[in-house]
Design a protein around this motif. Structure first.
Motif, PDB file in Angstrom:
ATOM      1  N   TYR A  12      42.490 -35.425  46.639  1.00  0.00           N
ATOM      2  CA  TYR A  12      42.766 -34.407  47.657  1.00  0.00           C
ATOM      3  C   TYR A  12      42.150 -33.083  47.212  1.00  0.00           C
ATOM      4  O   TYR A  12      42.132 -32.760  46.024  1.00  0.00           O
ATOM      5  CB  TYR A  12      44.273 -34.218  47.844  1.00  0.00           C
ATOM      6  N   PHE A  13      41.682 -32.314  48.203  1.00  0.00           N
ATOM      7  CA  PHE A  13      41.027 -31.047  47.888  1.00  0.00           C
ATOM      8  C   PHE A  13      41.635 -29.907  48.695  1.00  0.00           C
ATOM      9  O   PHE A  13      42.067 -30.091  49.835  1.00  0.00           O
ATOM     10  CB  PHE A  13      39.520 -31.156  48.149  1.00  0.00           C
ATOM     11  N   LYS A  14      41.644 -28.735  48.084  1.00  0.00           N
ATOM     12  CA  LYS A  14      42.261 -27.573  48.723  1.00  0.00           C
ATOM     13  C   LYS A  14      41.424 -27.046  49.873  1.00  0.00           C
ATOM     14  O   LYS A  14      41.961 -26.626  50.909  1.00  0.00           O
ATOM     15  CB  LYS A  14      42.483 -26.463  47.688  1.00  0.00           C
ATOM     16  N   THR A  15      40.111 -27.055  49.709  1.00  0.00           N
ATOM     17  CA  THR A  15      39.232 -26.517  50.748  1.00  0.00           C
ATOM     18  C   THR A  15      38.165 -27.521  51.122  1.00  0.00           C
ATOM     19  O   THR A  15      37.883 -28.474  50.381  1.00  0.00           O
ATOM     20  CB  THR A  15      38.538 -25.217  50.288  1.00  0.00           C
ATOM     21  N   LEU A  16      37.544 -27.284  52.252  1.00  0.00           N
ATOM     22  CA  LEU A  16      36.440 -28.122  52.704  1.00  0.00           C
ATOM     23  C   LEU A  16      35.244 -27.961  51.775  1.00  0.00           C
ATOM     24  O   LEU A  16      34.517 -28.927  51.507  1.00  0.00           O
ATOM     25  CB  LEU A  16      36.070 -27.741  54.135  1.00  0.00           C
ATOM     26  N   ASN A  17      35.050 -26.760  51.264  1.00  0.00           N
ATOM     27  CA  ASN A  17      33.965 -26.507  50.331  1.00  0.00           C
ATOM     28  C   ASN A  17      34.164 -27.297  49.043  1.00  0.00           C
ATOM     29  O   ASN A  17      33.219 -27.906  48.504  1.00  0.00           O
ATOM     30  CB  ASN A  17      33.879 -25.012  50.025  1.00  0.00           C
ATOM     31  N   ASN A  18      35.397 -27.333  48.525  1.00  0.00           N
ATOM     32  CA  ASN A  18      35.705 -28.149  47.346  1.00  0.00           C
ATOM     33  C   ASN A  18      35.399 -29.623  47.617  1.00  0.00           C
ATOM     34  O   ASN A  18      34.848 -30.335  46.768  1.00  0.00           O
ATOM     35  CB  ASN A  18      37.181 -28.020  46.966  1.00  0.00           C
ATOM     36  N   TYR A  19      35.763 -30.066  48.795  1.00  0.00           N
ATOM     37  CA  TYR A  19      35.587 -31.459  49.213  1.00  0.00           C
ATOM     38  C   TYR A  19      34.107 -31.855  49.203  1.00  0.00           C
ATOM     39  O   TYR A  19      33.722 -32.874  48.617  1.00  0.00           O
ATOM     40  CB  TYR A  19      36.210 -31.598  50.599  1.00  0.00           C
ATOM     41  N   TYR A  20      33.260 -31.033  49.821  1.00  0.00           N
ATOM     42  CA  TYR A  20      31.836 -31.359  49.886  1.00  0.00           C
ATOM     43  C   TYR A  20      31.158 -31.231  48.528  1.00  0.00           C
ATOM     44  O   TYR A  20      30.279 -32.028  48.181  1.00  0.00           O
ATOM     45  CB  TYR A  20      31.142 -30.469  50.918  1.00  0.00           C
ATOM     46  N   ASN A  21      31.547 -30.242  47.757  1.00  0.00           N
ATOM     47  CA  ASN A  21      30.984 -30.094  46.409  1.00  0.00           C
ATOM     48  C   ASN A  21      31.348 -31.282  45.524  1.00  0.00           C
ATOM     49  O   ASN A  21      30.534 -31.744  44.719  1.00  0.00           O
ATOM     50  CB  ASN A  21      31.475 -28.798  45.763  1.00  0.00           C
ATOM     51  N   ALA A  22      32.579 -31.785  45.659  1.00  0.00           N
ATOM     52  CA  ALA A  22      33.017 -32.935  44.866  1.00  0.00           C
ATOM     53  C   ALA A  22      32.227 -34.183  45.236  1.00  0.00           C
ATOM     54  O   ALA A  22      31.818 -34.960  44.367  1.00  0.00           O
ATOM     55  CB  ALA A  22      34.512 -33.166  45.068  1.00  0.00           C
ATOM     56  N   LYS A  23      31.993 -34.400  46.523  1.00  0.00           N
ATOM     57  CA  LYS A  23      31.203 -35.567  46.944  1.00  0.00           C
ATOM     58  C   LYS A  23      29.815 -35.521  46.318  1.00  0.00           C
ATOM     59  O   LYS A  23      29.313 -36.541  45.818  1.00  0.00           O
ATOM     60  CB  LYS A  23      31.089 -35.602  48.473  1.00  0.00           C
ATOM     61  N   LYS A  24      29.215 -34.351  46.322  1.00  0.00           N
ATOM     62  CA  LYS A  24      27.879 -34.201  45.756  1.00  0.00           C
ATOM     63  C   LYS A  24      27.886 -34.440  44.256  1.00  0.00           C
ATOM     64  O   LYS A  24      27.019 -35.155  43.714  1.00  0.00           O
ATOM     65  CB  LYS A  24      27.354 -32.802  46.060  1.00  0.00           C
ATOM     66  N   GLU A  25      28.878 -33.880  43.558  1.00  0.00           N
ATOM     67  CA  GLU A  25      28.910 -34.006  42.103  1.00  0.00           C
ATOM     68  C   GLU A  25      29.191 -35.436  41.669  1.00  0.00           C
ATOM     69  O   GLU A  25      28.578 -35.941  40.724  1.00  0.00           O
ATOM     70  CB  GLU A  25      29.963 -33.060  41.521  1.00  0.00           C
ATOM     71  N   LEU A  26      30.090 -36.115  42.350  1.00  0.00           N
ATOM     72  CA  LEU A  26      30.393 -37.509  41.999  1.00  0.00           C
ATOM     73  C   LEU A  26      29.190 -38.407  42.281  1.00  0.00           C
ATOM     74  O   LEU A  26      28.937 -39.359  41.532  1.00  0.00           O
ATOM     75  CB  LEU A  26      31.614 -37.998  42.769  1.00  0.00           C
ATOM     76  N   ARG A  27      28.462 -38.104  43.333  1.00  0.00           N
ATOM     77  CA  ARG A  27      27.246 -38.878  43.626  1.00  0.00           C
ATOM     78  C   ARG A  27      26.219 -38.685  42.516  1.00  0.00           C
ATOM     79  O   ARG A  27      25.550 -39.635  42.106  1.00  0.00           O
ATOM     80  CB  ARG A  27      26.687 -38.444  44.978  1.00  0.00           C
ATOM     81  N   GLU A  28      26.097 -37.459  42.031  1.00  0.00           N
ATOM     82  CA  GLU A  28      25.148 -37.187  40.941  1.00  0.00           C
ATOM     83  C   GLU A  28      25.562 -37.892  39.657  1.00  0.00           C
ATOM     84  O   GLU A  28      24.706 -38.255  38.846  1.00  0.00           O
ATOM     85  CB  GLU A  28      25.054 -35.683  40.703  1.00  0.00           C
ATOM     86  N   ASN A  37      41.069 -18.478  54.974  1.00  0.00           N
ATOM     87  CA  ASN A  37      42.092 -17.914  54.079  1.00  0.00           C
ATOM     88  C   ASN A  37      42.352 -18.798  52.861  1.00  0.00           C
ATOM     89  O   ASN A  37      43.499 -18.990  52.449  1.00  0.00           O
ATOM     90  CB  ASN A  37      43.403 -17.677  54.844  1.00  0.00           C
ATOM     91  N   GLY A  38      41.288 -19.389  52.318  1.00  0.00           N
ATOM     92  CA  GLY A  38      41.417 -20.151  51.082  1.00  0.00           C
ATOM     93  C   GLY A  38      41.917 -21.567  51.233  1.00  0.00           C
ATOM     94  O   GLY A  38      42.281 -22.198  50.232  1.00  0.00           O
ATOM     95  N   HIS A  39      41.956 -22.095  52.450  1.00  0.00           N
ATOM     96  CA  HIS A  39      42.354 -23.494  52.624  1.00  0.00           C
ATOM     97  C   HIS A  39      41.631 -24.081  53.832  1.00  0.00           C
ATOM     98  O   HIS A  39      41.029 -23.365  54.627  1.00  0.00           O
ATOM     99  CB  HIS A  39      43.869 -23.623  52.779  1.00  0.00           C
TER     100      HIS A  39
END
Length: 218
Positions: A78-94, A17-19
């Motif tokens: 802090y991230f709203k969703t788990l998907n946001n969290y994993y995408n952020a880790k990938k983007e910051l690594r890049e 449900n979006g979180h």
């Protein structure tokens, strides 16, 4: 408010449900339980002087009174969703931006921050879903507790052999693979179970020989 002691067996996080939500499954004296923490904001850290962070969906950057092992001040992301969290880790690594504790799973972090390993005292409101006791956003704190476990171990013996070895066609694994036996051993409330199913040269309708050994536990 009700309180119960339990032992956490498994944990995971998922988006709903979006979180993000955290789930903990375990056992107590009254039976199996499930804990739901919702909504939850997964997080990791970056250096406080990190300015060139790209726009990240669902991110909220906050100041925290924490430092790295090198005594460098950090901010929490802090991230709203788990998907946001994993995408952020990938983007910051890049972008070659250093992160801290981004390898700690959200469901692990939540109990670690409360000094909970597996034994937990749960306080709050709950409801029943069949035999499962479900707690939503309870208070969780460490406690000394160990339930009486019931467990079952299964061992399956197979091999690559002549499919005509037992005079039957292989039906349980890949082609040219043969099932030899299935063994089970477990402990329950007041007895131990030992059972072995062995493939034999009996007729097709009675191809398994069953042996069983049960003994009362001390």
């Amino acid at each position: 408010m009700e309180t119960e002691k339990g032992f956490i067996l498994t944990r995971h996080a998922s988006d709903r449900n979006g979180h993000c939500e955290l789930y903990y499954y375990g056992r107590s004296d009254s039976g199996p339980f499930k804990i739901i923490i919702t909504p939850h904001n997964p997080l990791f850290f970056v250096r406080k002087d990190t300015a060139a962070i790209p726009p990240l969906t669902g991110m909220n950057r906050r100041e925290v009174p924490l430092e790295s092992f090198e005594h460098t001040k950090v901010d929490a992301l802090y991230f709203k969703t788990l998907n946001n969290y994993y995408n952020a880790k990938k983007e910051l690594r890049e972008h070659r931006i250093k992160t801290f504790e981004s390898d700690v799973r959200p469901a692990d972090r939540y109990v670690m921050e409360r000094f909970i390993n597996s034994s937990v005292e749960i306080s709050g409101k709950h409801h029943k879903e069949g035999t499962l006791t479900v707690w939503i956003n309870p208070r969780m704190q460490p406690v000394e507790y160990s339930p009486e476990f019931r467990w079952l171990s299964i061992d399956i013996e197979t091999g690559q052999t002549d499919p005509d070895l037992f005079g039957i066609e292989p039906t349980f694994a890949a082609e040219n693979s043969t099932l030899y036996s299935i063994a089970m051993q477990g402990t329950f409330v007041n007895h131990e179970l030992k059972k072995v199913f062995v493939v034999g040269d009996t007729p097709f309708s009675d191809r398994y020989k069953e042996t069983e050994n049960t003994a009362e536990s001390n």
